[in-house]
Structures are given as C-alpha cells and as structure tokens.
Design an enzyme around this catalytic site. Structure first.
Site, short mmCIF file in Angstrom:
data_model
loop_
_atom_site.label_atom_id
_atom_site.label_comp_id
_atom_site.label_asym_id
_atom_site.label_seq_id
_atom_site.Cartn_x
_atom_site.Cartn_y
_atom_site.Cartn_z
N ASP A 36 0.96 -1.07 -0.52
CA ASP A 36 0.09 -0.40 0.20
C ASP A 36 0.91 1.38 0.03
O ASP A 36 1.87 0.97 0.84
CB ASP A 36 -0.79 -0.05 1.11
CG ASP A 36 -2.34 0.86 1.28
OD1 ASP A 36 -1.43 1.50 0.97
OD2 ASP A 36 -3.00 0.79 1.21
N GLN A 65 -14.50 2.58 1.69
CA GLN A 65 -14.04 1.91 0.89
C GLN A 65 -13.60 4.01 -0.21
O GLN A 65 -14.67 4.17 -0.87
CB GLN A 65 -14.76 0.93 0.33
CG GLN A 65 -14.42 0.50 -1.10
CD GLN A 65 -14.70 -0.48 -1.77
OE1 GLN A 65 -15.72 -0.52 -1.11
NE2 GLN A 65 -14.36 -1.01 -2.59
N VAL A 86 -11.25 3.02 -3.54
CA VAL A 86 -10.81 2.31 -4.57
C VAL A 86 -12.31 1.08 -4.74
O VAL A 86 -12.17 0.76 -3.61
CB VAL A 86 -9.53 1.65 -5.03
CG1 VAL A 86 -9.26 0.90 -6.38
CG2 VAL A 86 -8.62 3.03 -4.41
N HIS A 101 -10.41 -5.36 -2.10
CA HIS A 101 -9.46 -5.02 -1.87
C HIS A 101 -9.29 -5.75 -0.49
O HIS A 101 -10.27 -5.71 0.14
CB HIS A 101 -8.46 -4.07 -2.60
CG HIS A 101 -9.52 -2.89 -1.41
ND1 HIS A 101 -10.25 -2.35 -2.05
CD2 HIS A 101 -8.01 -2.46 -0.73
CE1 HIS A 101 -10.34 -0.89 -1.63
NE2 HIS A 101 -9.10 -0.72 -0.54
N HIS A 137 -7.25 -5.67 2.69
CA HIS A 137 -5.46 -4.48 3.66
C HIS A 137 -5.10 -5.65 5.05
O HIS A 137 -6.46 -6.38 5.15
CB HIS A 137 -6.07 -3.70 4.64
CG HIS A 137 -6.90 -2.35 3.45
ND1 HIS A 137 -6.16 -1.09 3.13
CD2 HIS A 137 -7.97 -1.79 3.33
CE1 HIS A 137 -6.34 -0.80 2.51
NE2 HIS A 137 -8.26 -0.83 2.34
#
Length: 112
Positions: free
Chosen positions: A30, A92, A94, A98, A100
């Site tokens: 990230d 969120q 994006v 996903h 993390h």
C-alpha cells in the site's frame, strides 16, 4: 465496473511493488501504509465491493484470504489484521474489492 487504479496495476499501466501474483489475484504494498507492513490483496476479476460478490465468487474470496495468510507469512508476520471496507460509508475509496493486510505493530480494538 469502471476502470480503477487497481485495474491499471493489474494491467501494468501503472507501477506497484507487487509481492505476490497468481492467475486469480495479486498482492502489492500500500502506498499509504498504515502499519510497518501494509499490503493489499486484490482479485484480478473486477468486483467493485464485497457486497457485489455472489455465490460464484466463493472460491475466489477464499483464495484471497489464503493468499493474504501466505503473503503475511512471507513478509514475516505472525500477527496481523485483515480489513475489507465495503462502500464509501465504510471508507472504501477504490471500488475494486481489496483486502488490507496490516502488521508489524500492535493494534487496538475497536478500530476507529
């Protein structure tokens, strides 16, 4: 689903520090790390958010967790936190599913 920064990473249109890749997903560090170790695991299949996944995505979703675990071990983590934000109200930013993976420091509960 519209094109996102993550789809551009998958297509190698923009660079990323990729630490794992297979036919279904990839993991990369990230760029706005919130812990000493912070990487994302994303499916190559475009799914905007977890609530958009369906029963046909069951194996893929499990695969993402197994890759998160394997890659955390590869990064030297025994203790780590997984986080999935679902929607703008859950932070969120994006809209490409996903996971993390954060580690390398203690975490408290609740998370903020």
């Amino acid at each position: 689903m519209s094109e996102t920064i993550f789809s551009k990473i998958i297509d190698r249109e923009i660079p990323a520090d990729i630490i794992y890749e297979d036919d279904l997903c990839l993991a990369f560090r990230d760029i706005n790390a919130q812990a000493p170790v912070h990487f994302l695991v994303i499916p190559k299949k475009p799914i905007a958010k977890l609530s958009d996944a369906d029963e046909g995505d069951q194996a893929l979703l499990g695969h993402l967790l197994l890759v998160a675990n394997k890659t955390a071990a590869q990064e030297g983590l025994e203790d780590f936190r997984l986080n999935v934000n679902n929607g703008a109200g859950a932070s969120q930013t994006v809209f490409h599913l996903h996971v993390h993976v954060l580690g390398g420091r203690p975490f408290s509960w609740p998370p903020g």
